[in-house]
Write a protein that holds these residues in place. Sequence first.
Motif, PDB file in Angstrom:
ATOM      1  N   ASN A 146       0.853  -1.179   0.000  1.00  0.00           N
ATOM      2  CA  ASN A 146       0.000   0.000   0.000  1.00  0.00           C
ATOM      3  C   ASN A 146       0.893   1.235   0.000  1.00  0.00           C
ATOM      4  O   ASN A 146       2.057   1.159  -0.406  1.00  0.00           O
ATOM      5  N   SER A 147       0.371   2.357   0.481  1.00  0.00           N
ATOM      6  CA  SER A 147       1.154   3.594   0.594  1.00  0.00           C
ATOM      7  C   SER A 147       1.083   4.117   2.023  1.00  0.00           C
ATOM      8  O   SER A 147       1.058   5.331   2.256  1.00  0.00           O
ATOM      9  N   ILE A 148       1.079   3.204   2.980  1.00  0.00           N
ATOM     10  CA  ILE A 148       0.880   3.561   4.388  1.00  0.00           C
ATOM     11  C   ILE A 148       2.135   4.228   4.948  1.00  0.00           C
ATOM     12  O   ILE A 148       3.224   3.655   4.901  1.00  0.00           O
ATOM     13  N   SER A 149       1.957   5.423   5.488  1.00  0.00           N
ATOM     14  CA  SER A 149       3.058   6.144   6.125  1.00  0.00           C
ATOM     15  C   SER A 149       2.835   6.320   7.618  1.00  0.00           C
ATOM     16  O   SER A 149       3.776   6.644   8.351  1.00  0.00           O
ATOM     17  N   THR A 150       1.581   6.106   8.073  1.00  0.00           N
ATOM     18  CA  THR A 150       1.247   6.327   9.471  1.00  0.00           C
ATOM     19  C   THR A 150       0.331   5.222   9.984  1.00  0.00           C
ATOM     20  O   THR A 150      -0.623   4.835   9.300  1.00  0.00           O
ATOM     21  N   VAL A 151       0.644   4.732  11.188  1.00  0.00           N
ATOM     22  CA  VAL A 151      -0.235   3.816  11.914  1.00  0.00           C
ATOM     23  C   VAL A 151      -0.639   4.517  13.204  1.00  0.00           C
ATOM     24  O   VAL A 151       0.199   4.780  14.064  1.00  0.00           O
ATOM     25  N   ASP A 152      -1.907   4.824  13.338  1.00  0.00           N
ATOM     26  CA  ASP A 152      -2.373   5.585  14.508  1.00  0.00           C
ATOM     27  C   ASP A 152      -2.076   4.846  15.807  1.00  0.00           C
ATOM     28  O   ASP A 152      -2.152   3.612  15.873  1.00  0.00           O
ATOM     29  N   ASN A 153      -1.761   5.619  16.848  1.00  0.00           N
ATOM     30  CA  ASN A 153      -1.604   5.038  18.174  1.00  0.00           C
ATOM     31  C   ASN A 153      -2.927   4.409  18.624  1.00  0.00           C
ATOM     32  O   ASN A 153      -3.992   4.993  18.445  1.00  0.00           O
ATOM     33  N   GLY A 154      -2.825   3.240  19.186  1.00  0.00           N
ATOM     34  CA  GLY A 154      -4.022   2.529  19.624  1.00  0.00           C
ATOM     35  C   GLY A 154      -4.586   1.569  18.598  1.00  0.00           C
ATOM     36  O   GLY A 154      -5.537   0.840  18.886  1.00  0.00           O
ATOM     37  N   SER A 155      -4.026   1.571  17.395  1.00  0.00           N
ATOM     38  CA  SER A 155      -4.535   0.673  16.351  1.00  0.00           C
ATOM     39  C   SER A 155      -4.390  -0.787  16.756  1.00  0.00           C
ATOM     40  O   SER A 155      -5.328  -1.586  16.624  1.00  0.00           O
ATOM     41  N   LEU A 156      -3.201  -1.146  17.251  1.00  0.00           N
ATOM     42  CA  LEU A 156      -2.962  -2.538  17.630  1.00  0.00           C
ATOM     43  C   LEU A 156      -3.710  -2.913  18.905  1.00  0.00           C
ATOM     44  O   LEU A 156      -4.051  -4.086  19.108  1.00  0.00           O
ATOM     45  N   ALA A 157      -3.990  -1.944  19.764  1.00  0.00           N
ATOM     46  CA  ALA A 157      -4.764  -2.223  20.973  1.00  0.00           C
ATOM     47  C   ALA A 157      -6.186  -2.637  20.647  1.00  0.00           C
ATOM     48  O   ALA A 157      -6.838  -3.343  21.430  1.00  0.00           O
ATOM     49  N   ASN A 158      -6.682  -2.235  19.480  1.00  0.00           N
ATOM     50  CA  ASN A 158      -8.035  -2.617  19.064  1.00  0.00           C
ATOM     51  C   ASN A 158      -8.094  -4.025  18.482  1.00  0.00           C
ATOM     52  O   ASN A 158      -9.176  -4.518  18.184  1.00  0.00           O
ATOM     53  N   THR A 159      -6.931  -4.637  18.309  1.00  0.00           N
ATOM     54  CA  THR A 159      -6.868  -6.021  17.811  1.00  0.00           C
ATOM     55  C   THR A 159      -6.065  -6.854  18.812  1.00  0.00           C
ATOM     56  O   THR A 159      -4.938  -7.270  18.524  1.00  0.00           O
ATOM     57  N   PRO A 160      -6.611  -7.143  19.984  1.00  0.00           N
ATOM     58  CA  PRO A 160      -5.832  -7.742  21.082  1.00  0.00           C
ATOM     59  C   PRO A 160      -5.357  -9.157  20.824  1.00  0.00           C
ATOM     60  O   PRO A 160      -4.443  -9.618  21.509  1.00  0.00           O
ATOM     61  N   HIS A 161      -5.958  -9.873  19.859  1.00  0.00           N
ATOM     62  CA  HIS A 161      -5.550 -11.257  19.593  1.00  0.00           C
ATOM     63  C   HIS A 161      -4.813 -11.397  18.266  1.00  0.00           C
ATOM     64  O   HIS A 161      -4.711 -12.503  17.720  1.00  0.00           O
ATOM     65  N   LEU A 162      -4.292 -10.293  17.769  1.00  0.00           N
ATOM     66  CA  LEU A 162      -3.565 -10.326  16.505  1.00  0.00           C
ATOM     67  C   LEU A 162      -2.281 -11.135  16.633  1.00  0.00           C
ATOM     68  O   LEU A 162      -1.513 -10.971  17.589  1.00  0.00           O
ATOM     69  N   ARG A 163      -2.051 -12.046  15.661  1.00  0.00           N
ATOM     70  CA  ARG A 163      -0.830 -12.857  15.629  1.00  0.00           C
ATOM     71  C   ARG A 163       0.126 -12.419  14.534  1.00  0.00           C
ATOM     72  O   ARG A 163       1.335 -12.484  14.712  1.00  0.00           O
ATOM     73  N   GLU A 164      -0.425 -11.990  13.395  1.00  0.00           N
ATOM     74  CA  GLU A 164       0.423 -11.612  12.254  1.00  0.00           C
ATOM     75  C   GLU A 164       0.031 -10.235  11.743  1.00  0.00           C
ATOM     76  O   GLU A 164      -1.141  -9.937  11.561  1.00  0.00           O
ATOM     77  N   LEU A 165       1.059  -9.413  11.501  1.00  0.00           N
ATOM     78  CA  LEU A 165       0.858  -8.082  10.950  1.00  0.00           C
ATOM     79  C   LEU A 165       1.798  -7.901   9.759  1.00  0.00           C
ATOM     80  O   LEU A 165       3.015  -7.941   9.904  1.00  0.00           O
ATOM     81  N   HIS A 166       1.215  -7.708   8.583  1.00  0.00           N
ATOM     82  CA  HIS A 166       2.002  -7.541   7.357  1.00  0.00           C
ATOM     83  C   HIS A 166       1.890  -6.086   6.897  1.00  0.00           C
ATOM     84  O   HIS A 166       0.853  -5.656   6.391  1.00  0.00           O
ATOM     85  N   LEU A 167       2.988  -5.347   7.074  1.00  0.00           N
ATOM     86  CA  LEU A 167       3.052  -3.949   6.652  1.00  0.00           C
ATOM     87  C   LEU A 167       4.247  -3.699   5.732  1.00  0.00           C
ATOM     88  O   LEU A 167       4.720  -2.558   5.615  1.00  0.00           O
ATOM     89  N   ASP A 168       4.719  -4.740   5.096  1.00  0.00           N
ATOM     90  CA  ASP A 168       5.856  -4.595   4.192  1.00  0.00           C
ATOM     91  C   ASP A 168       5.447  -3.872   2.916  1.00  0.00           C
ATOM     92  O   ASP A 168       4.266  -3.801   2.564  1.00  0.00           O
ATOM     93  N   ASN A 169       6.469  -3.289   2.250  1.00  0.00           N
ATOM     94  CA  ASN A 169       6.258  -2.592   0.980  1.00  0.00           C
ATOM     95  C   ASN A 169       5.261  -1.442   1.131  1.00  0.00           C
ATOM     96  O   ASN A 169       4.263  -1.343   0.410  1.00  0.00           O
ATOM     97  N   ASN A 170       5.552  -0.581   2.111  1.00  0.00           N
ATOM     98  CA  ASN A 170       4.771   0.630   2.326  1.00  0.00           C
ATOM     99  C   ASN A 170       5.713   1.826   2.427  1.00  0.00           C
ATOM    100  O   ASN A 170       6.839   1.778   1.911  1.00  0.00           O
ATOM    101  N   LYS A 171       5.274   2.880   3.133  1.00  0.00           N
ATOM    102  CA  LYS A 171       6.085   4.094   3.255  1.00  0.00           C
ATOM    103  C   LYS A 171       6.275   4.484   4.722  1.00  0.00           C
ATOM    104  O   LYS A 171       6.378   5.671   5.048  1.00  0.00           O
ATOM    105  N   LEU A 172       6.351   3.493   5.591  1.00  0.00           N
ATOM    106  CA  LEU A 172       6.535   3.757   7.017  1.00  0.00           C
ATOM    107  C   LEU A 172       7.925   4.329   7.275  1.00  0.00           C
ATOM    108  O   LEU A 172       8.913   3.886   6.681  1.00  0.00           O
ATOM    109  N   THR A 173       7.995   5.275   8.204  1.00  0.00           N
ATOM    110  CA  THR A 173       9.282   5.854   8.587  1.00  0.00           C
ATOM    111  C   THR A 173       9.717   5.408   9.980  1.00  0.00           C
ATOM    112  O   THR A 173      10.841   5.678  10.392  1.00  0.00           O
TER     113      THR A 173
END
Length: 250
Positions: A146-173
């Motif tokens: 995607n073109s993701i540059s920002t992940v809001d604070n609290g995003s992962l807290a809303n998914t408490p049972h998350l096992r895998e997070l794929h954020l590769d090939n984006n624009k994160l700093t």
Amino acid sequence: MKATIILLLLAQVSWAGPFQQRGLFDFMLEDEASGIGPEVPDDRDFEPPLGPVCPFRCQCHLRVVQCSDLELGTNPLKSSGIENGAFQGMKKLSYIRIADTNITSIPQGLPPSLTELHLDGNKISRVDAASLKGLNNLAKLGLSFNSISTVDNGSLANTPHLRELHLDNNKLTRVPGGLAEHKYIQVVYLHNNNISVVGSSDFCPPGHNTKKASYSGVSLFSNPVQYWEIQPSTFRCVYVRSAIQLGNYK
């Protein structure tokens, strides 16, 4: 003359056999023996009527089509084309894939029953915490390419049972916040981004007594961060060193 005719009739009657009562079944047997009867169609000439084809991975019975999971990838979808709560009524939906479309944000009002959400290959520029609210059962989140540059604070807290997070090939700093506090996440793909700094508390909690699952895969290669500058304590909650993938920038 009359006597002669009567004698001839009596002679014909005497030559005939005795009368026997016969049923319908007897006449049917005679017809079969003589080859006379209704024409039986040849199965080789039978052609089934053409009708609608059951969709892939679905079960069809009469007028009912039962499908599991909403594969919507490779369609000219836009974010405006997905109404808020479009999937809310699907209480048992566990899998959604909307990949390679033109959506620019995560759809709102996703059902809490989801365990996998794949939004790879879109035009999403930001992970909004509100869009992930209520996804307590989500175990896998795919946001690669995607073109993701920002992940809001609290995003992962809303998914408490998350096992895998794929954020590769984006624009994160930077590394998304909340990984250190997350108890169950084990796989994080962050390669091919613009991450230049990795902090010592980005992945692991500060104390060793905090309950947290060990990472089985963390990819940071192809980022501008100098891997030799990363502090060894950064991955103190990783028990298998081969789970960490570092490398030079592109």
